[in-house]
Design a protein around this motif. Structure first.
Motif: not given
Lengths: 462, 462
Positions: A109-119
């Motif tokens: 999860k990130t600030d801009l992607h509260p539902e998660g992002a694939i790193f």
């Protein structure tokens, strides 16, 4: 297509896991050490297109990495969409700056992607964005809603200049025949304000080598008495910009499209906060060509940047050496009407011309491509705009992009069709950087939006 | 000492093989990966000094690599010579340019060395030249001809700035007490025209880091809109020299010793062919400070050279990245009266001052040292001159050297004695470069000449 949301909800985990599997393969086209992985990725893309419902899928060999071609032709009289994407990725270095392995995809999860992002390297550029199209097709075929014909052309050399795609396109004009080309390899303003890229910059990428003495020398014995290739290279590179950050290569600006005050005013309406921009990059000031705003500098103006420089001793500690050679990789972003081959020639001539006595200079052009513009009255643009409006609830803003997809101009020339750039990434996705990621929201929103483009484009084509 | 020629002839093969064994150990002090090898070399030097006849030999630990100290005191009332040398070597890269392994010593014939030269990293700088002193001592003790006391101080950090030698010297003034210091770590004009280095340049070595955005960026999205640390670094470095190749750092030249026209005319008498110099380096022109000759530029004038530069993507192929950081290693060669700490401060202040908004700059001083001059009327110089004249049949020419042995000025300050630089290498020996070598003639001539220095110095001291 009202069932698309449900379909995505039901298959969400599988969609993510399939992408994660694809991201695990380090398909770095720039480094020949990964040749086996690039080939493996092509095979995985082929299998995914077959599963998604393509009738024919083939791995087309080139002189470099292969192009995966697939098609689903339902009726010759219906429009045909050609989807282009790439399965190769940028090198992952500097590795030490990644917070998780570039090829160990993980959802955070990130600030801009509260539902998660694939790193992962390639999460956004372009495996993630390319795979949205595969899953959109799966939806359309498995629910029997495909409204038109579709062709896929997924290449493995985009990050190294698509050198073998040109010949492939030229030799397969009939096979690739289409009414519109669809690419997701760009970004949008934000998750609440979609945008469509209507212009791309061209590119000229060169490598320069400055040679001084025929061997490395002791700086005590020779320092100050012979041309030091590194010092000379810095002087030559520094001279490529004047005090106003204009590029000094004679003829460089001759064909640059100058936008009217009205067009520039229109551009300036896009939401942009200079303070937030600086804060996000942790810089105290922006820097660029005098007389233009930040958004103009990175879209409608040509630029020249050093992408890499090296020479001499770069290990731990100190070595008092004068290197025999110094090198730099330099790229120029070009705007519509600037011809990349002409600019490359101007660069070579100028750079060789400014070499002082005492050194020799070699310039090796790497690759390049022309800039591109899509008019907003094109039905492809209209269809994309409606699709985004449906799924985001907001009309997308047309935007000039600073990046280059050199092949877009070639597509227009060879296939006589316009390209629509439906990007779902964000500027903050760190493509080409450590910790590249792609929002789960963005990935799924792409899968939801693409089928609507098919629908509207088919309707508007009637 | 008439038997020295015979002694060398009889032991020649052993002298060469012992040196070759020492050269096999990769004692690269700049790279911590070689720490074990550096320690092993110290041990080998200790054993060699014991075998050569020292009464006491000890490995003196420091915060870095140890100093090997040995002595042979025959009579407190006789003069004492302190021999300084170093057992560490420069890194060997670029490895691909070596024609044989840097740590696989091999004797090969060359145009300048028809009787062969030992090719290996450290062959000349300084294992070969240091080991001549060990073998000279062996001759003097084994034949009972040692005319004075002798002390050895052989360090392992000369190539990384001798950072721990200063404290060692300060803490061991009594132990190191001597009448003259003898070093072979310089060169001479040619095998038919010996010379003695009477001046050395000082050194200030710094590393600079320019930081722009907080992460690597895509050059398409950000190119032209933010300060590119590599472009900025090239501009900053380029600005350090003006159009006449004068260094632009304010105050840099304030204390530079200006030689008189007469002194410069005297210097100009040394044999030198600009055509041969250019030919040997394969360059079409020399390059340097306006108003000075090549030999002046690399001896009596201070200089600034980049020894290494790096940033961005430097791998195979192309990557369109704007790096977050760019780096350079920069060294300045200084002349007598320029204080290296003061110059380092001037550099730091100036370099930080010229950084444009949009980047931050960090300067890390690596190490440095003062310049040095030995007057030719010193008895140490006279003794060396007579020794060379005996063995070469030609009176040596006094010469200002361009290199730096930073520790020489410190020796004078702490130990109050003058240093005599009896070098036997040639400029063409490629020290600090691939294919470093040391002539067999030079190695043996050194072993022959050094005992005569002992003899004449003892006589002149009476």
């Amino acid at each position: 297509m009202n069932d698309i949301k449900n379909y995505i909800e039901e298959n969400k985990d599988r969609f993510l896991n399939e992408l994660i599997d694809l991201l695990k393969i380090p398909s770095i086209s720039a480094d020949s050490a990964y040749a086996g992985d690039v080939a493996k990725t092509a095979e995985a893309v082929k299998v995914s297109l077959e599963k998604a419902g393509c009738d024919t899928v083939e791995i087309c060999e080139t002189e470099g990495y292969p192009i995966v071609y697939g098609e689903k032709i339902i009726n010759e009289s219906l429009p045909t969409i050609l989807v282009y994407g790439h399965y190769d990725v940028q090198p992952a270095d500097p590795l030490e700056l990644w917070t998780s392995g570039p090829f160990d995809p993980i959802i955070k999860k990130t600030d801009l992607h509260p539902e998660g992002a694939i790193f992962a390297r390639g999460a956004c550029d372009d495996k993630g964005q390319m795979y949205m199209h595969v899953k959109a097709l799966e939806y359309l075929t498995s629910t029997n809603q495909l409204p038109c014909n579709v062709k896929f052309m997924i290449e493995g050399e985009e990050e190294v200049g698509s050198v073998n795609l040109g010949p492939f396109v030229k030799n397969n004009r009939e096979k690739l025949k289409n009414d519109v080309i669809l690419i997701s390899d760009t970004g949008m303003i934000s998750n609440s304000q979609p945008s469509i890229t209507t212009g791309l910059r061209g590119l000229s990428y060169v490598e320069v080598e400055v040679t001084g003495p025929n061997r490395d020398l002791h700086s005590g014995l020779y320092g100050g008495a012979v041309a030091n290739p590194i010092n000379v290279l810095t002087k030559m590179i520094a001279s490529l910009h004047d005090e106003n950050n204009h590029i000094t290569i004679p003829g460089f600006y001759d064909k640059v499209e100058e936008l009217s005050r009205e067009e520039r005013d229109e551009m300036a309406k896009a939401p942009f906060s200079l303070e937030e921009y600086k804060k996000a990059l942790d810089i105290d000031a922006v820097y660029g060509e005098e007389g233009y705003t930040t958004n103009e500098r990175n879209s409608i103006r040509p630029t020249l940047d050093v992408n890499g420089i090296w020479g001499g001793y770069i290990g731990e500690g100190a070595k008092t050496v004068i290197a025999s050679k110094a090198y730099a990789k330099i790229s120029m972003r070009l705007v519509p009407n600037q011809d990349w081959k002409e600019i490359t020639d101007l660069f070579v001539k100028h750079f060789e011309g400014i070499a002082p006595a005492g050194v020799t200079v070699k310039v090796t052009p790497h690759h390049g491509g022309q800039g591109y513009v899509t008019p907003t009255d094109n039905i492809g643009y209209q269809a994309a705009s409606k699709a985004y409006e449906d799924t985001f609830g907001v009309k997308p803003i047309p935007q000039r992009g600073g990046g280059s997809i050199p092949i877009v101009a070639l597509f227009e020339e060879e296939l006589k069709s316009k390209t629509i750039l439906m990007g779902f990434g964000l500027d903050s996705d760190a493509i080409h950087s450590p910790n590249e990621h792609f929002g789960v929201f963005n990935y799924l929103k792409g899968i939801e939006t693409i089928p609507l483009f098919y629908k509207y484009f088919t309707e508007l084509s009637k």
